[in-house]
Motif scaffolding. Structure first.
Motif, PDB file in Angstrom:
ATOM      1  N   UNK A  43       0.860  -1.188   0.000  1.00 17.28           N
ATOM      2  CA  UNK A  43       0.000   0.000   0.000  1.00 17.28           C
ATOM      3  C   UNK A  43       0.897   1.239   0.000  1.00 17.28           C
ATOM      4  N   UNK A  44       1.272   1.658  -1.196  1.00 13.66           N
ATOM      5  CA  UNK A  44       2.245   2.749  -1.341  1.00 13.66           C
ATOM      6  C   UNK A  44       1.729   4.078  -0.806  1.00 13.66           C
ATOM      7  N   UNK A  45       0.403   4.243  -0.718  1.00 14.94           N
ATOM      8  CA  UNK A  45      -0.159   5.518  -0.275  1.00 14.94           C
ATOM      9  C   UNK A  45      -0.601   5.513   1.178  1.00 14.94           C
ATOM     10  N   UNK A  46      -0.448   4.383   1.877  1.00 14.33           N
ATOM     11  CA  UNK A  46      -0.936   4.290   3.257  1.00 14.33           C
ATOM     12  C   UNK A  46      -0.146   5.227   4.171  1.00 14.33           C
ATOM     13  N   UNK A  47      -0.876   6.105   4.861  1.00 14.17           N
ATOM     14  CA  UNK A  47      -0.266   7.054   5.784  1.00 14.17           C
ATOM     15  C   UNK A  47      -0.708   6.836   7.228  1.00 14.17           C
ATOM     16  N   UNK A  48      -1.935   6.350   7.416  1.00 20.51           N
ATOM     17  CA  UNK A  48      -2.484   6.199   8.770  1.00 20.51           C
ATOM     18  C   UNK A  48      -2.930   4.761   8.976  1.00 20.51           C
ATOM     19  N   UNK A  49      -2.419   4.124  10.030  1.00 23.99           N
ATOM     20  CA  UNK A  49      -2.872   2.802  10.456  1.00 23.99           C
ATOM     21  C   UNK A  49      -3.199   2.877  11.938  1.00 23.99           C
ATOM     22  N   UNK A  98       4.365   5.638   5.920  1.00 21.43           N
ATOM     23  CA  UNK A  98       3.367   5.793   6.975  1.00 21.43           C
ATOM     24  C   UNK A  98       3.724   6.972   7.881  1.00 21.43           C
ATOM     25  N   UNK A  99       2.696   7.678   8.316  1.00 24.34           N
ATOM     26  CA  UNK A  99       2.858   8.835   9.188  1.00 24.34           C
ATOM     27  C   UNK A  99       2.391   8.501  10.603  1.00 24.34           C
ATOM     28  N   UNK A 100       1.326   7.707  10.711  1.00 28.46           N
ATOM     29  CA  UNK A 100       0.772   7.335  12.017  1.00 28.46           C
ATOM     30  C   UNK A 100       0.619   5.826  12.094  1.00 28.46           C
TER      31      UNK A 100
END
Length: 781
Positions: A206-212, A230-232
């Motif tokens: 998931x190349x665009x995943x930023x928040x999990x 990922x940011x979060x």
């Protein structure tokens, strides 16, 4: 749709309207609500006749639009029913916090144009209906704070445009379907506060995943596989176990990491504290071990740190203690074994953490060292007693042996003698003599570097105050790195390495011979080594490598992160780049066999007090052999390949050239580079800057600090060789000799330009004179 159909879902609006009191005074409020519904539906044509002055309950019966697709039914002066049909263009449906009760209607799938659905804060139950799988254009689905049950449906992964999936605080159970790992547009995945279980699917694609955010479930035990954007990441209050993946320390965009109250064990990586974007870090309630140092750096954005309820030893980093920490920062470290004021009982004693670590199968390296030291002390006492009893017999033996020892020394090869080494360790003589084999040709006294020699353990203990925690610079599963000061006042760094018992004496000798040759003006040079032995079988248990200490900062700190007053000038930057290139040239061809794949990074290029650049991390064979597949990034440590690129063994030398190109890119632009994505962007900008003979365009790319103080021809030369180093095909990258020639040419052009500028009161040298110099230098090549 084939034919108009009534949207039964919007009957829910009538329930909302019915809550209003049945008085004529509220007629205006009901009209306002209807007009608000018209706005939320994006002013559909069938409601075009609704106006601010429309009497929706005229005559007490209701209002029928000219189109049969909309009707308002009243009872007295109160709206009781609202019918709206056929909304094929409806894109946004928000029914949040209306108190809706019942199953989620599957007929939502008939609204084919829907892009955003937000029905959070209601009383919706049952599962997520399969009818919604027809919403191919759905981008956002928010169903937080309901009572939805069942499993997360596998068809969710087939929604090609879904970017936000938020199902927080429901009653969903079972595993997260593997199809979630195949959602190309997904940016935010929020599944917190449910009853989900099992391992998360592979999310690294998931190349665009930023928040999990999956906190408050029963997920685990494996740490999820994630992409580096990922940011979060929130994994709190689950059943994750094992250790944190080492690549987590390279997630340079990570702002929030919460792994609190799980079952994690193993060493905590202090590098997480210094991630450039990190703001929130919580590891509370686990069984993390390791030594913290007051020298551990922190990221500039760090505002919340919770290390409490773990098994950490050492000192709280200075950057986390007042007054060094930011005024609004929160730091929690209770329930560890740290060296802080524990008069309030907030810290355990050191044995508590060591015993707890043993109970979960984690044996801290320092504890093993202390146990070995105690065993050595006892063994020493026993040995002293035995020697005292047998001393008379030994005197007779030594008298007979004395002559033969003298003869053996006379016949020993001169190359085995090292007049700087200590012989008072009491270690096995054969191994000690072989390990001290040092070629006289590598004693580079002219560089101001002490001769390579063998150190005794006593010397290193004295240099580090018996390896005190305050001297610790970093650690990993294989050993520690300490700063120290030798008896003659020379500052050093000491790298400890635990040795595998399978390694032979011959391999030690071969590696020590190689290490002894790693001495160059542009390397953090090796000064010596020391072996520690097992007292029972005399096998080597630990190796200490001693390097010179360079204390004036990294190349990045003097370019991207320095203050205006201490940033390097353009001439100094070229000089530093030349030094790095010479260091690479020595590693590739100055010793046999050459050393490649040195994991060159600008943070590992150190600058001494004379602005001389030194490569502080390179691929020392014995470290690379012991530490695979890890990549060590300590000063004087070993690398294991490029951070940005991996080439085939056939082009192993070109991997270092590519990494050097990344360093040059930061030297020229002054921008901090942390990912391959940033390399590609800056590379394209640089190509654009030199595509035409446009001086303004080139200077706009350069670091503003040096923009006015550099020759255009010098700047262009460095930019061109940088682009060649960054070529995708290894075979197209230049040799290190070619790199050196271009940089030296750029340096000479810069020196001439500065001289001409000074002699002409600040006016730059003419273009024609630079061309003449260029031709002359090319002919002299």
């Amino acid at each position: 749709m084939a034919r108009p159909s009534c949207l039964l879902l919007l009957i829910f609006f009538s329930a909302f309207l019915a809550l209003l009191p049945e008085t004529t005074q509220l007629q205006s409020s009901q009209a306002w609500t209807l007009l608000k519904i018209q706005q939320l539906l994006n002013y559909p044509p069938m409601l075009s006749h609704w106006r601010r002055g429309t009497d929706f309950c005229g005559g007490g019966g209701g209002f029928l639009s000219p189109s049969v697709s909309a009707a308002v039914v009243c009872y007295g002066d109160t709206v009781t029913q609202l019918h709206i049909a056929w909304l094929p263009d409806l894109k946004v449906l928000t029914l949040s916090g209306l108190g809706l009760w019942g199953p989620l209607p599957g007929k939502l799938g008939r609204l084919a144009a829907l892009e955003i659905v937000n029905m959070s804060g209601n009383y919706l139950f049952s599962g997520i209906p399969k009818g919604m799988a027809r919403l191919a254009g759905l981008q956002t689905l928010v169903l937080d704070d309901n009572m939805l049950g069942g499993e997360v449906p596998a068809w969710v992964g087939a929604l090609p445009s879904l970017a936000v999936l938020s199902l927080r605080n429901n009653s969903l159970r079972g595993p997260v379907p593997d199809s979630v790992g195949n959602m190309p547009a997904l940016r935010s995945l929020v599944l917190a506060s449910n009853n989900l279980s099992g391992n998360l699917p592979d999310l690294s694609r998931l190349r665009n995943l930023q928040v999990l955010d999956v906190g408050g479930n029963s997920l685990g035990p494996a740490f999820p596989k994630l992409g580096r954007k990922v940011v979060t990441v929130t994994l709190s209050r689950n059943r994750f176990a094992g250790g944190l993946p080492p690549e987590l320390s390279t997630f340079y965009l990570l702002e929030r990491l919460d792994v609190s109250w799980n079952r994690f064990v193993g060493p905590f990586a202090p590098a997480l504290l210094s991630l450039p974007a990190i703001r929130y870090l919580s590891i509370a309630g686990n069984r993390f071990t390791g030594l913290l140092s007051d020298k551990t750096p922190c990221g500039d954005n760090l505002r919340f740190v919770d290390l409490s309820s773990n098994l950490l030893l050492g000192s709280v980093p200075t950057c986390l203690r007042s007054p060094d920490r930011k005024p609004d920062a929160v730091v929690l470290v209770s329930e560890n074994c740290l060296d802080v004021d524990s008069s309030d009982g907030s810290q355990h004693s050191s044995p508590f953490c060591q015993n707890q670590a043993l109970a979960v199968g984690i044996v801290p390296g320092k504890q093993r060292k202390n146990i070995a030291g105690q065993a050595g002390f006892v063994a020493g006492i026993v040995a002293a007693i035995v020697i005292a009893v047998l001393i008379v017999g030994f005197m007779v033996f030594f008298a007979v042996r004395k002559a033969s020892v003298k003869g053996a020394k006379a016949r020993a090869p001169a190359m085995l003698v090292d007049d700087n080494s200590s012989t008072s360790n009491g270690y096995p003589s054969k191994l000690f003599a072989d390990a001290r084999y040092i070629s006289q040709t590598v004693k580079l006294g002219a560089l101001g570097i002490p001769s390579y020699r063998s150190f005794s353990l006593v010397e290193l203990e004295a240099a580090t105050n018996n390896f005190e925690n305050s001297y610790l610079m970093g650690q990993d599963s294989h050993g520690e790195m300490y700063r120290g000061r030798l008896g003659n006042g020379i500052p050093v760094t000491i790298r400890t390495l635990k040795i595998k018992r399978s390694q032979t004496t011959q391999s030690f000798n071969r590696h020590i011979e190689t290490i002894s040759r790693l001495r160059h003006q542009h390397l953090v040079s090796a000064l010596g080594h020391c072996f520690e032995y097992d007292l029972d079988d005399s096998s080597v248990t630990q190796l200490y490598l001693v390097f010179e200490y360079v204390q004036d900062g990294t190349l990045r700190s003097r370019i991207s992160q320095g203050t205006e007053g201490c940033k390097l000038t353009w001439g100094q930057r070229i000089s530093a780049a030349i030094g790095v290139a010479k260091g690479i040239q020595f590693l590739h061809g100055g010793i046999v066999p050459g050393i490649y794949g040195n994991n060159l990074m600008i943070t590992n290029i150190l600058i001494d007090q004379n602005h001389v650049a030194k490569i502080g991390s390179y691929n020392i064979p014995i470290l690379a052999e012991a530490m695979k597949p890890e990549v060590d990034q300590w000063k004087g440590g070993a690398g294991a390949g490029s951070k940005f690129q991996t080439d085939s063994p056939m082009y192993s030398d070109k991997s270092d050239i590519f990494d050097f190109g990344v360093i040059l890119l930061e030297v020229v632009s002054g921008k901090t580079i942390t990912s391959m994505y940033e390399v590609e962007i800056l590379k394209e900008l640089m190509q654009w800057a030199i595509a035409d003979d446009d001086r303004v365009r080139r200077r706009s790319f350069a670091d503003p600090v040096v923009r006015k103080g550099c020759s255009d021809e010098s700047l262009r030369t460095v930019m061109e060789i940088c682009l060649r180093c960054l070529a995708k095909e290894p075979a197209q990258r230049p040799s290190v000799e070619d790199v050196l020639w271009n940089l030296q040419f750029a340096s000479q052009v810069q020196d001439d330009w500065e001289g001409d500028t000074r002699s002409s009161d600040g006016s730059p040298v003419s273009s024609s004179s630079r061309v003449v110099r260029s031709s002359r230098l090319n002919l002299s090549r």
